[in-house]
Design a protein around this motif. Sequence first.
Motif, short mmCIF file in Angstrom:
data_model
loop_
_atom_site.label_atom_id
_atom_site.label_comp_id
_atom_site.label_asym_id
_atom_site.label_seq_id
_atom_site.Cartn_x
_atom_site.Cartn_y
_atom_site.Cartn_z
N ILE A 76 42.90 31.70 65.72
CA ILE A 76 41.86 31.47 66.71
C ILE A 76 42.51 30.71 67.85
O ILE A 76 42.99 29.59 67.67
N SER A 77 42.55 31.33 69.03
CA SER A 77 43.21 30.70 70.17
C SER A 77 42.46 29.44 70.60
O SER A 77 41.24 29.35 70.49
N GLY A 78 43.22 28.46 71.04
CA GLY A 78 42.63 27.21 71.49
C GLY A 78 42.71 26.09 70.48
O GLY A 78 42.63 24.93 70.84
N VAL A 79 42.84 26.43 69.21
CA VAL A 79 42.96 25.40 68.16
C VAL A 79 44.15 25.79 67.28
O VAL A 79 44.07 26.74 66.50
N GLU A 80 45.24 25.07 67.43
CA GLU A 80 46.46 25.36 66.67
C GLU A 80 46.20 25.19 65.17
O GLU A 80 45.66 24.18 64.74
N GLY A 81 46.55 26.21 64.38
CA GLY A 81 46.41 26.13 62.94
C GLY A 81 45.07 26.60 62.39
O GLY A 81 44.92 26.71 61.19
N LEU A 82 44.12 26.86 63.25
CA LEU A 82 42.82 27.36 62.79
C LEU A 82 42.86 28.88 62.82
O LEU A 82 43.32 29.48 63.78
N ALA A 83 42.42 29.48 61.73
CA ALA A 83 42.41 30.94 61.65
C ALA A 83 41.18 31.40 60.87
O ALA A 83 40.66 30.66 60.03
N TRP A 84 40.74 32.60 61.17
CA TRP A 84 39.73 33.22 60.32
C TRP A 84 40.46 34.26 59.50
O TRP A 84 41.54 34.73 59.87
N TYR A 85 39.91 34.60 58.34
CA TYR A 85 40.58 35.56 57.48
C TYR A 85 39.57 36.48 56.82
O TYR A 85 38.40 36.17 56.67
N ALA A 86 40.08 37.64 56.44
CA ALA A 86 39.28 38.64 55.73
C ALA A 86 40.20 39.31 54.73
O ALA A 86 41.42 39.37 54.91
N GLY A 87 39.62 39.81 53.66
CA GLY A 87 40.43 40.48 52.65
C GLY A 87 39.60 40.90 51.46
O GLY A 87 38.37 40.98 51.53
N GLY A 88 40.28 41.12 50.37
CA GLY A 88 39.61 41.55 49.16
C GLY A 88 40.46 41.28 47.95
O GLY A 88 41.62 40.89 48.05
N GLY A 89 39.87 41.50 46.78
CA GLY A 89 40.59 41.25 45.54
C GLY A 89 39.77 41.66 44.33
O GLY A 89 38.86 42.49 44.43
N ALA A 90 40.11 41.06 43.22
CA ALA A 90 39.46 41.38 41.96
C ALA A 90 39.24 40.10 41.16
O ALA A 90 39.91 39.10 41.37
N SER A 91 38.28 40.19 40.24
CA SER A 91 37.98 39.05 39.39
C SER A 91 37.47 39.54 38.04
O SER A 91 36.91 40.63 37.94
N VAL A 92 37.68 38.75 37.02
CA VAL A 92 37.13 39.04 35.69
C VAL A 92 36.35 37.81 35.24
O VAL A 92 36.79 36.67 35.42
N PHE A 93 35.14 38.04 34.72
CA PHE A 93 34.26 36.98 34.23
C PHE A 93 34.11 37.13 32.72
O PHE A 93 33.93 38.24 32.22
N PHE A 94 34.13 36.01 32.02
CA PHE A 94 33.87 35.97 30.59
C PHE A 94 32.56 35.21 30.41
O PHE A 94 32.52 33.98 30.56
N TRP A 95 31.48 35.93 30.12
CA TRP A 95 30.13 35.37 30.04
C TRP A 95 29.81 34.91 28.63
O TRP A 95 30.29 35.47 27.65
N ASN A 96 28.94 33.91 28.55
CA ASN A 96 28.49 33.39 27.27
C ASN A 96 27.05 32.92 27.41
O ASN A 96 26.72 32.19 28.33
N ASP A 97 26.18 33.36 26.49
CA ASP A 97 24.77 32.95 26.50
C ASP A 97 24.39 32.54 25.08
O ASP A 97 23.93 33.35 24.29
N ARG A 98 24.60 31.27 24.75
CA ARG A 98 24.38 30.80 23.39
C ARG A 98 22.94 30.37 23.13
O ARG A 98 22.51 30.33 22.00
N ASP A 99 22.18 30.03 24.16
CA ASP A 99 20.83 29.49 23.96
C ASP A 99 19.74 30.43 24.44
O ASP A 99 18.67 30.00 24.82
N ASN A 100 20.03 31.74 24.44
CA ASN A 100 18.99 32.72 24.75
C ASN A 100 18.45 32.59 26.18
O ASN A 100 17.29 32.84 26.42
#
Length: 163
Positions: A76-100
């Motif tokens: 981002i011009s005007g502020v050294e070191g400030l940037a915006w970013y965009a992208g993508g990726g993946a994730s895995v979740f391990f779910w648990n529901d012990r109390d209904n």
Amino acid sequence: MKHFILTIALAIGVCYAAQSQNYNSAIGLRLGYPVSISYKQFISEPGAIEAFLGFRNYSGYGWFNIGATYQHHFPISGVEGLAWYAGGGASVFFWNDRDNFFRNNSDYSATTFGILGVLGLDYKLENAPLNLSVDWMPFISLNGYYSGFQGGYGGLSARYVIK
């Protein structure tokens, strides 16, 4: 939603209050949904990989997740070191529901694989080994506990810059 907007406004204010410089890697916390340990490593001038481990628990219902995103940074011009970013990726979740909490059986667990996007702001403080970022990660679950578009998760990260 109000908290997310306030978080973004605060991050932008912090970014304009100080000068910044580039960095190569940083480790710290991502305060969001869920709270995560975050490690970010630049692999090129504009490109970075962020890996995270998160945990959430609520009255017997919870999950552990692991994931990574590729982020392309745009200065981002005007502020050294400030940037915006965009992208993508993946994730895995391990779910648990012990109390209904969500299911009718007494002990339920599942694994969910998903893809996610990321959109955010990144800033490195000049006189301190601190990197701040704020982002939004929309998530699409491919299977498991929930499937389909899951909205998005916002977060504010504070990381120690590794020299």
